[in-house]
Scaffold this active site. Sequence first.
Site, PDB file in Angstrom:
ATOM      1  N   LYS A   1       9.220   0.459   9.058  1.00  0.00           N
ATOM      2  CA  LYS A   1       8.241  -0.536   8.085  1.00  0.00           C
ATOM      3  C   LYS A   1       7.884   0.095   6.866  1.00  0.00           C
ATOM      4  O   LYS A   1       8.061   1.489   6.658  1.00  0.00           O
ATOM      5  CB  LYS A   1       6.974  -0.889   9.099  1.00  0.00           C
ATOM      6  CG  LYS A   1       6.174   0.293   9.299  1.00  0.00           C
ATOM      7  CD  LYS A   1       5.026   0.186  10.508  1.00  0.00           C
ATOM      8  CE  LYS A   1       4.351   1.294  10.530  1.00  0.00           C
ATOM      9  NZ  LYS A   1       3.634   1.480  11.968  1.00  0.00           N
TER      10      LYS A   1
ATOM     11  N   TYR B   1      -8.531  12.317 -19.806  1.00  0.00           N
ATOM     12  CA  TYR B   1      -9.658  11.162 -19.705  1.00  0.00           C
ATOM     13  C   TYR B   1     -10.930  11.858 -19.192  1.00  0.00           C
ATOM     14  O   TYR B   1     -10.767  12.742 -18.392  1.00  0.00           O
ATOM     15  CB  TYR B   1      -8.969  10.054 -18.718  1.00  0.00           C
ATOM     16  CG  TYR B   1      -8.331   9.221 -19.339  1.00  0.00           C
ATOM     17  CD1 TYR B   1      -8.583   8.605 -20.596  1.00  0.00           C
ATOM     18  CD2 TYR B   1      -6.928   8.818 -18.967  1.00  0.00           C
ATOM     19  CE1 TYR B   1      -7.796   7.692 -21.389  1.00  0.00           C
ATOM     20  CE2 TYR B   1      -5.919   8.152 -19.452  1.00  0.00           C
ATOM     21  CZ  TYR B   1      -6.443   7.363 -20.589  1.00  0.00           C
ATOM     22  OH  TYR B   1      -5.640   6.558 -21.417  1.00  0.00           O
TER      23      TYR B   1
HETATM   24  C1  LIG Z   1       3.991   2.596  12.606  1.00  0.00           C
HETATM   25  C2  LIG Z   1       3.939   2.385  14.149  1.00  0.00           C
HETATM   26  C3  LIG Z   1       4.507   3.477  14.845  1.00  0.00           C
HETATM   27  C4  LIG Z   1       5.227   4.660  14.215  1.00  0.00           C
HETATM   28  O1  LIG Z   1       4.153   5.507  14.026  1.00  0.00           O
HETATM   29  P1  LIG Z   1       4.289   6.891  13.484  1.00  0.00           P
HETATM   30  O2  LIG Z   1       3.129   7.850  13.516  1.00  0.00           O
HETATM   31  O3  LIG Z   1       4.801   6.965  12.223  1.00  0.00           O
HETATM   32  O4  LIG Z   1       5.548   7.595  14.408  1.00  0.00           O
HETATM   33  C5  LIG Z   1       4.654   3.311  16.244  1.00  0.00           C
HETATM   34  N1  LIG Z   1       4.164   2.294  17.043  1.00  0.00           N
HETATM   35  C6  LIG Z   1       3.677   1.154  16.207  1.00  0.00           C
HETATM   36  C7  LIG Z   1       2.917  -0.011  16.805  1.00  0.00           C
HETATM   37  C8  LIG Z   1       3.335   1.263  14.741  1.00  0.00           C
HETATM   38  O5  LIG Z   1       2.589   0.386  14.295  1.00  0.00           O
END
Ligand SMILES: *Cc1c(COP(=O)(O)O)cnc(C)c1O
Length: 362
Positions: free
Chosen positions: A35, A255
Amino acid sequence: MSRMAVARIDLQALRGNLARIRELAPEIRVMAVVKADGYGHGLERVARALAAADAFGVAAIADGLRLRAAGHRNRIVVLSGPDNPADLSEMHRLGLDAVIHHPQQLAWLQEDRGTPQLRVWLKIDTGMHRLGFLPEQAQSAYRQLQAMSSVHPEIVVCTHFAAADEFHNPLTPQQIDTFMQVAGMRSVEQSLANSAAFLGWPAACKGWLRIGGLLYGLSVVAGHTGSEYGFHPAMRLHTRLIAVNRIHKGERIGYAATWVCPEDMPVGVAAIGYGDGYPRAAPSGTPVRVAGVEVPLIGRVSMDLITLDLRTTPDARVGDEVLLWGPELPVERIAEQAGSIAYELTCGITRRVLVVEADVTG
Ligand SMILES: *Cc1c(COP(=O)(O)O)cnc(C)c1O
């Protein structure tokens, strides 16, 4: 030369990280969570490197579409499922698995006549209280799904942990217990563990792992880097020095004039800033590497530029490489300085950064 900031993605590191998970858990299936554009590493690129995964996990149907367009035949799981009935037809059409976590989704499914059958992951809320059916609703939701002709009979039951990265937090064993009471007796497929649970909670490692962070070589446990567990950072963010100036004692840098030169000194200017995704919250003292030597950032991070204390690298020249994070400088160190986490930093690389691939073994 319009873009100086470059994120180099190491495909071999991605493949090696998946291989390491396989080696540690040979019997367990792995969903590679890709994702947020593969945690900022590039969805198609990451999926190509991780094509050996048993499934991909995405947050949006649009990402599933991109993966199908790239030719991937793996299972693709939409982690929050359909947001409306139209999503269901799209998921049938693209052959995407749906996580079902809400009674409203069951109602849409009751009306759904799509083909081929939808593969469903039933999500149970065992204590995180974000998404999922409460344990007492789980039986009924499971039975309703099983009775639906548009749903594939093999339903995976899953849950997500709130604090798996805290290896002494009693919440995780409580969540595992709750999950087992609901799903443990049945001969159903199960999925509990994310990256942190994979490292810290063996009782949660069954059925399907859902692994994100570790595949990118990121830290999944506060205070530790991915490398400490044998995973290799896949992103290397670098740019160049575009100026080296001698600034007098007592003068102020950047800045809001926050940093005062304690002596006459060389100050480097590197072509990267928050407009590229380097965190503006990174304070003076945040480590940066110039031509292989670690130096402190000084003054405010601006949109396009950062300023560096070059007193320990008097030979630094315009054009020298400046490394913001990568295998030699864990992104976790920058995240900690900026009050953030490694995930947010790699996800936050902007479109202005040129992303290139490296594939050492070819
Ligand atoms: C993002 C996500 C994961 C992966 O998590 P990591 O900590 O990056 O391994 C697993 N399960 C769900 C439901 C997620 O949203």
